[in-house]
Design an enzyme around this catalytic site. Structure first.
Site, PDB file in Angstrom:
ATOM      1  CE  LYS A 106      -4.054  -1.890   2.011  1.00 29.95           C
ATOM      2  NZ  LYS A 106      -5.056  -1.873   3.155  1.00 29.95           N
TER       3      LYS A 106
ATOM      4  NE  ARG B  54      -8.069 -14.427   2.491  1.00 29.55           N
ATOM      5  CZ  ARG B  54      -9.067 -15.079   2.049  1.00 29.55           C
ATOM      6  NH1 ARG B  54      -9.449 -16.570   2.283  1.00 29.55           N
ATOM      7  NH2 ARG B  54     -10.013 -14.737   0.872  1.00 29.55           N
TER       8      ARG B  54
ATOM      9  NE  ARG C  50      -2.863  -5.915   6.510  1.00 30.64           N
ATOM     10  CZ  ARG C  50      -4.097  -6.411   6.305  1.00 30.64           C
ATOM     11  NH1 ARG C  50      -4.520  -7.521   6.713  1.00 30.64           N
ATOM     12  NH2 ARG C  50      -4.325  -6.208   5.081  1.00 30.64           N
TER      13      ARG C  50
ATOM     14  CG  ASN D  65      -3.889  -2.539   6.647  1.00 30.25           C
ATOM     15  OD1 ASN D  65      -3.576  -2.400   5.526  1.00 30.25           O
ATOM     16  ND2 ASN D  65      -5.010  -2.535   7.135  1.00 30.25           N
TER      17      ASN D  65
ATOM     18  CG  HIS E 230      -5.505  -5.621   0.051  1.00 26.36           C
ATOM     19  ND1 HIS E 230      -6.568  -5.546   0.808  1.00 26.36           N
ATOM     20  CD2 HIS E 230      -6.003  -6.067  -1.032  1.00 26.36           C
ATOM     21  CE1 HIS E 230      -7.819  -6.093   0.395  1.00 26.36           C
ATOM     22  NE2 HIS E 230      -7.348  -6.370  -0.993  1.00 26.36           N
TER      23      HIS E 230
END
Length: 124
Positions: free
Chosen positions: A10, A86, A103, A121, A124
């Site tokens: 990000k 994930r 994260r 964060n 993604h």
């Protein structure tokens, strides 16, 4: 089974010059980077990508943040890549993310107050 998944480094992580370290972690975890592109999303592109969240209270700040600067969009490949990605990312809220996740290691907070409460964060 080998799978491919989308990943985004990000704008906050790109701005903080963390992309190289995040990419290294991704590769160290056994992912193969099949495609990579640095791009700046327009507001309309961000709104389209996150349309599933349009009714959520964070939609405006999320899409504004994602359009605030360049991001790095990746296609990753690995065995069970979706679940593996994930797990590597960790919980959306870095304060609740497990040790060793991206994260937990790289994110500052779920919200960046100085940027009008954008979701921050790192990946993604």
């Amino acid at each position: 089974m080998s799978q491919r998944t989308l990943a985004i480094i990000k704008p906050d992580a790109v701005e903080r010059k963390l992309a190289g370290r995040i990419l290294q972690r991704i590769e160290d975890e056994g992912f193969r980077v099949r495609a990579m592109r640095r791009m700046a999303l327009t507001q309309a592109q961000a709104e389209g990508f996150y349309a599933v969240h349009a009714a959520r209270p964070f939609f405006a700040s999320l899409t504004s943040f994602m359009a605030s600067g360049p991001a790095i969009v990746l296609v990753l490949e690995a065995e069970d890549a979706i679940a593996k990605w994930r797990t590597l990312m960790g919980a959306t809220d870095p304060a609740k993310a497990d040790a060793g996740t991206l994260r937990k290691e790289f994110a500052e907070s779920i919200e960046r107050k100085e940027r009008k409460s954008t979701r921050l964060n790192s990946s993604h």
